[in-house]
Structures are given as structure tokens and as C-alpha cells.
Design an enzyme around this catalytic site. Structure first.
Site, PDB file in Angstrom:
ATOM      1  N   LYS A  22       0.851  -1.209   0.000  1.00  0.00           N
ATOM      2  CA  LYS A  22       0.000   0.000   0.000  1.00  0.00           C
ATOM      3  C   LYS A  22       0.882   1.253   0.000  1.00  0.00           C
ATOM      4  CE  LYS A  22      -2.689   2.483   3.531  1.00  0.00           C
ATOM      5  NZ  LYS A  22      -1.575   3.218   4.146  1.00  0.00           N
ATOM      6  N   ASN A  23       1.816   1.307   0.933  1.00  0.00           N
ATOM      7  CA  ASN A  23       2.576   2.555   1.103  1.00  0.00           C
ATOM      8  C   ASN A  23       3.627   2.783   0.024  1.00  0.00           C
ATOM      9  OD1 ASN A  23       1.031   3.074   3.292  1.00  0.00           O
ATOM     10  ND2 ASN A  23       2.629   2.754   4.831  1.00  0.00           N
ATOM     11  N   CYS A 116      -6.564  13.228  11.973  1.00  0.00           N
ATOM     12  CA  CYS A 116      -6.702  11.821  11.640  1.00  0.00           C
ATOM     13  C   CYS A 116      -6.897  11.052  12.928  1.00  0.00           C
ATOM     14  CB  CYS A 116      -5.436  11.395  10.922  1.00  0.00           C
ATOM     15  SG  CYS A 116      -5.245   9.657  10.797  1.00  0.00           S
ATOM     16  N   ARG A 121      -1.105  14.771  12.627  1.00  0.00           N
ATOM     17  CA  ARG A 121      -0.493  14.594  11.310  1.00  0.00           C
ATOM     18  C   ARG A 121      -0.423  15.876  10.477  1.00  0.00           C
ATOM     19  NH1 ARG A 121      -2.269   8.722   9.091  1.00  0.00           N
ATOM     20  NH2 ARG A 121      -0.173   8.717   8.270  1.00  0.00           N
ATOM     21  N   ASP A 304       3.277   1.083  12.205  1.00  0.00           N
ATOM     22  CA  ASP A 304       2.116   0.427  11.592  1.00  0.00           C
ATOM     23  C   ASP A 304       1.921  -1.002  12.100  1.00  0.00           C
ATOM     24  OD1 ASP A 304       1.500   2.684  10.212  1.00  0.00           O
ATOM     25  OD2 ASP A 304       2.278   2.009   8.284  1.00  0.00           O
ATOM     26  N   ARG A 396      -9.295  -0.189   3.636  1.00  0.00           N
ATOM     27  CA  ARG A 396      -8.404   0.822   3.049  1.00  0.00           C
ATOM     28  C   ARG A 396      -7.052   0.213   2.706  1.00  0.00           C
ATOM     29  NH1 ARG A 396      -6.860   4.931   7.036  1.00  0.00           N
ATOM     30  NH2 ARG A 396      -5.196   4.954   5.523  1.00  0.00           N
TER      31      ARG A 396
HETATM   32  C1  UD1 Z   1       3.626   7.090   6.340  1.00  0.00           C
HETATM   33  C2  UD1 Z   1       2.775   5.865   6.105  1.00  0.00           C
HETATM   34  C3  UD1 Z   1       2.120   5.418   7.409  1.00  0.00           C
HETATM   35  C4  UD1 Z   1       3.166   5.238   8.488  1.00  0.00           C
HETATM   36  C5  UD1 Z   1       4.054   6.467   8.621  1.00  0.00           C
HETATM   37  C6  UD1 Z   1       5.220   6.286   9.578  1.00  0.00           C
HETATM   38  C7  UD1 Z   1       2.065   6.114   3.811  1.00  0.00           C
HETATM   39  C8  UD1 Z   1       0.953   6.341   2.869  1.00  0.00           C
HETATM   40  N1  UD1 Z   1       1.781   6.161   5.107  1.00  0.00           N
HETATM   41  O1  UD1 Z   1       2.745   8.129   6.764  1.00  0.00           O
HETATM   42  O2  UD1 Z   1       1.453   4.192   7.162  1.00  0.00           O
HETATM   43  O3  UD1 Z   1       2.524   5.021   9.735  1.00  0.00           O
HETATM   44  O4  UD1 Z   1       4.611   6.817   7.337  1.00  0.00           O
HETATM   45  O5  UD1 Z   1       5.988   5.206   9.204  1.00  0.00           O
HETATM   46  O6  UD1 Z   1       3.181   5.843   3.418  1.00  0.00           O
HETATM   47  N2  UD1 Z   1       4.939  14.954  10.758  1.00  0.00           N
HETATM   48  C9  UD1 Z   1       4.969  16.305  11.024  1.00  0.00           C
HETATM   49  N3  UD1 Z   1       4.947  17.175   9.974  1.00  0.00           N
HETATM   50  C10 UD1 Z   1       4.909  16.763   8.680  1.00  0.00           C
HETATM   51  C11 UD1 Z   1       4.892  15.371   8.400  1.00  0.00           C
HETATM   52  C12 UD1 Z   1       4.905  14.489   9.471  1.00  0.00           C
HETATM   53  O7  UD1 Z   1       5.014  16.720  12.189  1.00  0.00           O
HETATM   54  O8  UD1 Z   1       4.903  17.617   7.778  1.00  0.00           O
HETATM   55  C13 UD1 Z   1       4.940  13.983  11.882  1.00  0.00           C
HETATM   56  C14 UD1 Z   1       3.630  13.165  11.912  1.00  0.00           C
HETATM   57  O9  UD1 Z   1       2.605  13.866  12.583  1.00  0.00           O
HETATM   58  C15 UD1 Z   1       4.071  11.922  12.636  1.00  0.00           C
HETATM   59  C16 UD1 Z   1       5.528  11.751  12.168  1.00  0.00           C
HETATM   60  O10 UD1 Z   1       5.943  13.013  11.673  1.00  0.00           O
HETATM   61  O11 UD1 Z   1       4.039  12.143  14.023  1.00  0.00           O
HETATM   62  C17 UD1 Z   1       5.710  10.689  11.103  1.00  0.00           C
HETATM   63  O12 UD1 Z   1       4.902  10.973  10.005  1.00  0.00           O
HETATM   64  P1  UD1 Z   1       5.294  10.576   8.510  1.00  0.00           P
HETATM   65  O13 UD1 Z   1       6.555   9.786   8.510  1.00  0.00           O
HETATM   66  O14 UD1 Z   1       5.236  11.794   7.670  1.00  0.00           O
HETATM   67  O15 UD1 Z   1       4.097   9.629   8.130  1.00  0.00           O
HETATM   68  P2  UD1 Z   1       3.231   9.642   6.803  1.00  0.00           P
HETATM   69  O16 UD1 Z   1       4.114   9.884   5.635  1.00  0.00           O
HETATM   70  O17 UD1 Z   1       2.029  10.465   6.995  1.00  0.00           O
END
Ligand code: UD1
Length: 415
Positions: A22-23, A116, A121, A304, A396
Site C-alpha cells: 500500500k505505502n 486523523c 499529522r 504500523d 483501506r
Molecule cells: C507514512 C505511512 C504510514 C506510516 C508512517 C510512519 C504512507 C501512505 N503512510 O505516513 O502508514 O505510519 O509513514 O511510518 O506511506 N509529521 C509532522 N509534519 C509533517 C509530516 C509528518 O510533524 O509535515 C509527523 C507526523 O505527525 C508523525 C511523524 O511526523 O508524528 C511521522 O509521520 P510521517 O513519517 O510523515 O508519516 P506519513 O508519511 O504520513
């Protein structure tokens, strides 16, 4: 909304073929915009999030053909550069389209993905990376408008190794002028898959899998064919399903090194695991031993897998301490497990789980994708009939979950 009805008490035994990730598929589908041509993808999982991504691509003007796990996208006539707000709300990961749309069009409009169920997030790191690349950002009424004359290669130092921000920065930089270096980049295998895909399309990306990624901008990208990597979280989920039911599972189409931290923890919990090329065999003990876990960015234990592993710990022997370091609100599923007899105390990012001999069946509600899967596994480990409601979250991200579990001997039905 549909539910799963689960008649617990069966040992899961047999072979499971792991589906496409998925990711990995979501950013790769988004990246298909960049070549202004044809992208042929294999092993795309049949899951709601991938379908949503295809719907958005169609709204943007792409032609999409899909047959089972094969998807063909023609992005030559991209008409729109705005991601509709309702779809943005439905699927947070649609933010990953922003980097590709800007890369292709030099402008993109989208809205905040919104809160979320597992935490706030934010997307500040994505936007900061865009600004560094010379993209101006205007925010008004919840809408974010990105524009630029040209994207300029630059240095981007991420405050946190965010998976999405790393991917978005790579996508926006592929067609930039000059060289972009991302430091403190996320190292997840899905980013390596994105790199491989983009390079096959003619991009010049190096270093994915390490914390420094270099993207040398190219003028044009070409048509591409690509096979998406296996889903490491689905793989881990089935191993834990076997572990929780004293079962015997053979996983095929898996990349063992992607799930090393999961294998290590299952071994620590007394599962016998054998690894051979792209196969993993698991033989579970009568009862698991409690182990502690701390979620961390890759190569640490994946957030995850926290819920699924947490469910296993509720019936283990001993006490397990779980620390969730990535998302601030990822224990909602535990309240549902408590309804099934789990003994859990939660304080901030820490959950202390005192293993009980058996959970009992109950009516429970999925709270999010992985939390929902955790409840299904808990249901399989009881001796009664459990109803897991709100399975739209589970759909999903898991392809044919019900069918795959049934093939392993589980009694699980859709209601
Ligand atoms: C991706 C994965 C999700 C997984 C996560 C962490 C996909 C589609 N989803 O989500 O399944 O759980 O990586 O391995 O690939 N953060 C900020 N600011 C930002 C972006 C992130 O503060 O601009 C924080 C988030 O709130 C969270 C942490 O960073 O606490 C990690 O998030 P991130 O690695 O960005 O996860 P996703 O890419 O959303």
C-alpha cells in the site's frame, strides 16, 4: 457500514501470498503524473486507498485502466492541478500528489488533509521542503496554493525523517533545475521502491534507504513499467495472526529484510522462524512470551505494526511495555481490546499490557486501519464469536483479508 463476524478458536495454518505494498503503491501512483506518458504497474494491491488514488488521477485528467493488480495510467493530458477537498479529507495520503503535480505543472492546489484518527499529522515538513525548492505557498481558507516559475535544486534538511515529506520532496525535485540533497531523509523501504520506479522512468535519484538522498533534476521523463514491492505490514500482520493462534504460517512473496524488526520481536516472543529467500516460515508456541516494543522510524520497529503486535501482547505470558514514538494517539484500539478482556494501562505514549490467558469474544469497533486489523486478530484468538464493526478502515489497506484468513482455516464472514 459492514462488519466482520469472526468465529475464533481455529489455529491458522497454511501459505499466504503477500500482496503489493500500500505505502509503496500510493506515491508511485502519484508519480505517474510526472512522465506525461504511460505508466504500467503490476502488483498494485486491490485496496480502497489505491482506488481513491486512481479516482483522483482520473479527476486530474489521467486515463486509467485497471485489471486485477495491473494498472495502466496515461498522464499525457493532465487538465487539473487541484486535488478536490473531499478526497483530500477521505485519504490523507493524497497529499503525496502535491509534489508530482507541482513537478509537472509548476502549480498545485490542495487543502489540509485534516486531523486523523491516530494523531494530528501536520504537513509542515512537506511545505517547508517545497519552499526550499523555490515554490511559493499561499494559504487561504484551508486551501494551499503552490506556484513557481521553476523548481530549483537545493538542500533540504528535514526536522524529522517524515516518510511523506521525503517522498514529496523527491517527487517535486525530479524535474527541477540542478541538484537537490535531502538530509535526515526517511529510510523506509517504500522510499527505495519509489527511487527504483523513478529511475526506471529516467529520473536520477540516489541514496534512498540511507538518510541522505540526492536528486539530479532531468528535463524529461519517459514511459515506464514497474512491479510494486510486497507489503511488509501485511506480511507482519499474517505472521502475528499465526503467532496469536498457535499456528503455522508460510509467507511467500515477502522481502524478509524489510521485516527484520518484526521477525526479531516474534522470535523473542518464542516463535520459531525460518527465512529463505522470499519466504518466511513461522511456528508459534502454545503461548507467546511478553516482549517490549518501541516504535521508531525505519529500520526500527514500525508504528504500523504497533497495534497488531499490541493485540498479540494482550494474550502473552508476562507484561509488555509498548512505547509509541511516531504518532501521539495510536492506542484507541486498546480500549476495544479491553472490552474483550485485555488488561492495559495507557499513559501518554506508553501502554503497559499485562497478558491474560484468553480474550473473550465481544462486539468491537475498528478505530483505524491497523487498529482494525488488531481487533480481527484478537477475535481469531478467542473461543467465541466476535463482531468487528466499521471495517471500512481495514479495507483501506488490506487486500482480500477475509479470503486470505479463510484459506488459513479462519472462520470469518462479511456482514
Ligand atoms: C507514512 C505511512 C504510514 C506510516 C508512517 C510512519 C504512507 C501512505 N503512510 O505516513 O502508514 O505510519 O509513514 O511510518 O506511506 N509529521 C509532522 N509534519 C509533517 C509530516 C509528518 O510533524 O509535515 C509527523 C507526523 O505527525 C508523525 C511523524 O511526523 O508524528 C511521522 O509521520 P510521517 O513519517 O510523515 O508519516 P506519513 O508519511 O504520513
Amino acid at each position: 457500514m459492514s462488519s466482520y463476524i469472526i468465529q475464533g478458536g481455529k489455529k491458522l495454518e497454511g501459505v499466504v501470498k503477500v500482496s503489493g505494498s500500500k505505502n509503496a503503491s500510493l506515491p508511485i501512483l502519484a508519480a505517474s503524473i510526472l512522465n506525461g506518458g504511460t505508466t504500467k504497474l503490476y502488483n498494485v494491491p486491490n485496496i480502497h486507498d489505491a482506488q481513491k488514488m486512481l479516482e483522483i488521477l482520473k479527476l486530474l485528467g489521467c486515463k486509467v485502466k485497471k485489471k486485477e493488480n495491473k494498472v495502466i495510467i496515461d498522464s499525457s493530458n493532465l487538465k487539473n492541478y487541484e486535488i478536490p477537498e473531499n478526497l483530500m479529507r477521505e485519504m490523507r495520503s493524497s497529499v503525496i500528489l502535491a509534489g508530482s503535480i507541482i513537478g509537472r505543472n509548476k502549480k498545485a492546489t490542495f487543502s489540509y488533509p485534516g486531523g486523523c484518527d491516530i494523531g494530528a499529522r501536520p504537513i509542515d515538513l512537506h511545505l517547508k521542503a517545497f519552499e526550499k525548492l523555490g515554490i511559493s505557498i499561499k494559504e487561504e481558507g484551508g486551501k494551499i496554493e503552490c506556484t513557481c516559475d521553476k523548481i530549483k535544486g537545493t538542500k533540504i534538511d528535514l526536522d524529522f525523517p517524515s516518510v511523506g515529506a521525503t517522498e514529496n520532496a523527491i517527487l517535486a525535485a525530479c524535474l527541477a533545475e540542478g541538484e537537490t540533497i535531502i538530509t535526515n531523509a526517511a529510510r523506509e523501504p517504500e522510499i527505495m521502491d519509489l527511487e527504483k520506479f523513478l529511475n526506471r522512468m529516467g529520473a536520477r535519484v540516489e541514496g534512498a534507504g540511507t538518510n541522505q538522498i540526492k536528486i539530479t533534476g532531468v528535463k524529461k521523463l519517459k514511459n515506464v513499467e514497474y512491479n510494486i514491492m510486497p507489503d511488509r505490514i501485511e506480511a507482519g500482520t499474517f505472521l502475528v495472526a499465526g503467532a496469536m493462534t498457535s499456528g503455522k504460517i508460510e509467507l511467500i512473496n515477502v522481502v524478509p529484510e524489510h521485516i527484520e524488526p518484526i521477525i526479531n520481536k516474534l522470535q523473542e516472543a518464542n516463535c520459531k522462524i525460518e527465512v529463505e529467500n522470499n519466504k518466511i516460515n513461522l511456528i508459534a508456541p502454545k503461548r507467546l512470551k511478553a516482549v517490549d516494543i518501541k516504535t521508531m522510524p525505519y529500520p526500527g520497529f514500525p508504528t504500523d505494526m504497533q497495534a497488531v503486535f499490541g493485540a498479540a501482547m494482550t494474550i502473552s505470558k508476562g507484561t509488555s511495555v509498548i512505547v509509541e514514538n511516531i504518532f501521539e494517539n495510536r492506542y484507541k484500539y486498546m480500549q476495544e481490546l479491553v472490552r474483550m478482556g485485555a488488561k492495559v494501562t495507557i499513559e501518554g505514549r506508553t501502554a503497559v499490557v499485562k497478558g491474560v490467558k484468553k480474550l473473550h469474544a465481544a462486539n468491537v469497533k475498528s478505530t483505524d486501519l491497523r487498529g482494525g486489523a488488531a481487533l480481527v486478530l484478537a477475535g481469531l484468538a478467542t473461543n467465541g464469536i466476535t463482531e468487528v464493526e466499521e471495517i471500512q478502515y481495514i479495507l483501506r489497506g488490506y487486500e482480500n483479508l477475509e479470503k486470505k484468513l479463510t484459506n488459513l482455516g479462519a472462520k470469518i464472514y462479511l456482514k
